[in-house]
Design a protein around this motif. Structure first.
Motif, mmCIF file in Angstrom:
data_model
loop_
_atom_site.group_PDB
_atom_site.id
_atom_site.type_symbol
_atom_site.label_atom_id
_atom_site.label_comp_id
_atom_site.label_asym_id
_atom_site.label_seq_id
_atom_site.Cartn_x
_atom_site.Cartn_y
_atom_site.Cartn_z
ATOM 1 N N TYR A 192 -1.588 4.274 -2.209
ATOM 2 C CA TYR A 192 -1.143 3.622 -2.729
ATOM 3 C C TYR A 192 -0.362 4.669 -3.364
ATOM 4 N N ASP A 193 -0.866 5.480 -4.072
ATOM 5 C CA ASP A 193 -0.391 6.466 -4.820
ATOM 6 C C ASP A 193 -0.596 7.339 -4.368
ATOM 7 N N HIS A 194 -1.368 8.069 -3.286
ATOM 8 C CA HIS A 194 -1.622 9.740 -3.210
ATOM 9 C C HIS A 194 -1.496 9.641 -1.314
ATOM 10 N N LEU A 195 -1.704 10.817 -0.886
ATOM 11 C CA LEU A 195 -1.795 10.940 0.333
ATOM 12 C C LEU A 195 -3.109 10.251 1.204
ATOM 13 N N ALA A 196 -3.059 9.819 2.431
ATOM 14 C CA ALA A 196 -4.114 9.346 3.281
ATOM 15 C C ALA A 196 -3.922 9.961 4.777
ATOM 16 N N GLY A 197 -4.958 10.261 5.208
ATOM 17 C CA GLY A 197 -4.927 10.535 6.780
ATOM 18 C C GLY A 197 -6.103 12.194 7.501
ATOM 19 N N GLU A 198 -5.189 12.357 8.955
ATOM 20 C CA GLU A 198 -5.972 13.684 9.000
ATOM 21 C C GLU A 198 -5.104 14.428 7.573
ATOM 22 N N VAL A 199 -4.538 15.186 7.662
ATOM 23 C CA VAL A 199 -3.550 16.078 6.290
ATOM 24 C C VAL A 199 -4.289 15.975 5.461
ATOM 25 N N ALA A 200 -4.581 14.747 4.875
ATOM 26 C CA ALA A 200 -5.625 14.452 3.550
ATOM 27 C C ALA A 200 -6.258 14.887 3.101
ATOM 28 N N MET A 234 0.993 -1.117 0.040
ATOM 29 C CA MET A 234 -0.012 -0.042 0.343
ATOM 30 C C MET A 234 0.828 1.182 0.163
ATOM 31 N N ASP A 235 1.769 1.199 0.273
ATOM 32 C CA ASP A 235 3.185 2.497 -0.264
ATOM 33 C C ASP A 235 2.890 2.936 -1.188
ATOM 34 N N GLY A 236 2.406 1.503 -2.199
ATOM 35 C CA GLY A 236 2.785 2.534 -3.530
ATOM 36 C C GLY A 236 3.648 2.272 -4.976
ATOM 37 N N ARG A 237 5.047 1.574 -3.649
ATOM 38 C CA ARG A 237 6.129 0.970 -4.106
ATOM 39 C C ARG A 237 6.444 -0.582 -4.656
ATOM 40 N N ALA A 238 7.211 -1.121 -5.519
ATOM 41 C CA ALA A 238 7.262 -2.367 -5.953
ATOM 42 C C ALA A 238 8.482 -2.956 -5.151
ATOM 43 N N TRP A 239 8.280 -4.138 -4.636
ATOM 44 C CA TRP A 239 8.597 -4.959 -3.420
ATOM 45 C C TRP A 239 9.120 -6.628 -4.001
ATOM 46 N N GLN A 278 -6.115 10.551 -10.024
ATOM 47 C CA GLN A 278 -4.980 11.419 -11.146
ATOM 48 C C GLN A 278 -4.289 12.614 -9.723
ATOM 49 N N ALA A 279 -5.382 13.191 -9.859
ATOM 50 C CA ALA A 279 -5.119 14.701 -8.994
ATOM 51 C C ALA A 279 -4.669 14.064 -7.366
ATOM 52 N N GLY A 280 -4.785 13.142 -6.778
ATOM 53 C CA GLY A 280 -4.517 12.723 -5.463
ATOM 54 C C GLY A 280 -2.847 12.135 -5.889
ATOM 55 N N ALA A 281 -2.657 11.571 -6.844
ATOM 56 C CA ALA A 281 -1.368 10.872 -7.504
ATOM 57 C C ALA A 281 0.022 12.323 -7.400
ATOM 58 N N LEU A 282 -0.877 13.621 -8.458
ATOM 59 C CA LEU A 282 0.043 14.050 -8.697
ATOM 60 C C LEU A 282 0.475 15.399 -6.966
#
Length: 233
Positions: free
Chosen positions: A123-131, A38-43, A191-195
């Protein structure tokens, strides 16, 4: 699993496909791997095996199951395979399941979920209180529609002015309202969240710790959020 309209019309196919997805996720080790991705990166399989606390051979078996269920995909590069979630829809599914599961956790809970609540990746965008605060600010400034389904003309100007065009031919939704599992309110996806996440990281406004979903806003990032969106974090 891809089903044709004829298959969907045949009683039982959809239920069977749903059961197969649920079975693929119904293992603590595989869930740990999915949450790590869920961090959006490849492992690599080795890295995911370490996260899940299983041997490399066991990790490969789990990953094969996730790949066959189309929850995870991989890219071969040299001697390694790099695994990642199959797409934003899978990330939204996992995020939603986290929210449902969180309601069933009896306090006291571990510190890790609490640390994720302020700012993290989805994944590829921000979450949590700030988001969530960013989403609310965009709506308040009339840069985003209330339901999160569209960027307004003024919002498109804001994104373009920041070097983040959200117009033109896109391979995914320009934006969407993604339900935040910890806040039970919306943050910005698509797309906007990822940007936004990519832009914040490029500007040095936040830092990410490899292998973890938490993000930390730098002093410059906090000043920028206050200046651009009147958000204190």
């Amino acid at each position: 699993m891809h089903l044709s309209p004829e298959q969907l019309a045949d009683d039982g196919h959809l239920e069977k496909a749903l059961a197969e997805i649920a079975a693929a996720m119904a293992d603590p080790s595989r869930i740990k791997m999915l949450c790590a991705l869920m961090d959006g990166r490849a492992w690599t399989a080795t890295e995911l095996g370490a996260v899940a606390g299983v041997a490399a051979s066991t990790a490969s078996g789990h990953l094969n199951r996730l790949v066959l269920s189309q929850l995870v995909t991989f890219l071969s590069q040299g001697r390694h395979r790099y695994y990642r979630l199959a797409g934003p829809d899978i990330a939204r599914l996992i995020e939603t399941m986290m929210g449902v599961s969180w309601r069933r956790v009896t306090p006291p809970v571990t510190r890790t979920p609490l640390a994720l609540r302020h700012a993290r990746t989805c994944y590829d965008h921000l979450a949590g209180e700030v988001a969530v605060a960013i989403y609310d600010a965009l709506v308040e400034k009339n840069w985003l529609t209330q339901d999160g389904a569209a960027i307004t003309a003024a919002g498109a100007d804001f994104f373009a002015g920041m070097g983040m065009p959200v117009a033109g031919k896109l391979t995914r939704k320009p934006c969407c309202a993604c339900l935040d599992w910890s806040e039970r309110r919306f943050h910005l996806g698509g797309q906007a969240g990822a940007l936004l996440l990519a832009y914040f990281e490029k500007k040095g406004w936040l830092t990410r710790t490899p292998g973890f979903r938490e993000v930390t806003f730098t002093s410059g990032g906090r000043r920028a959020l206050r200046s651009l969106l009147d958000i204190a974090c």
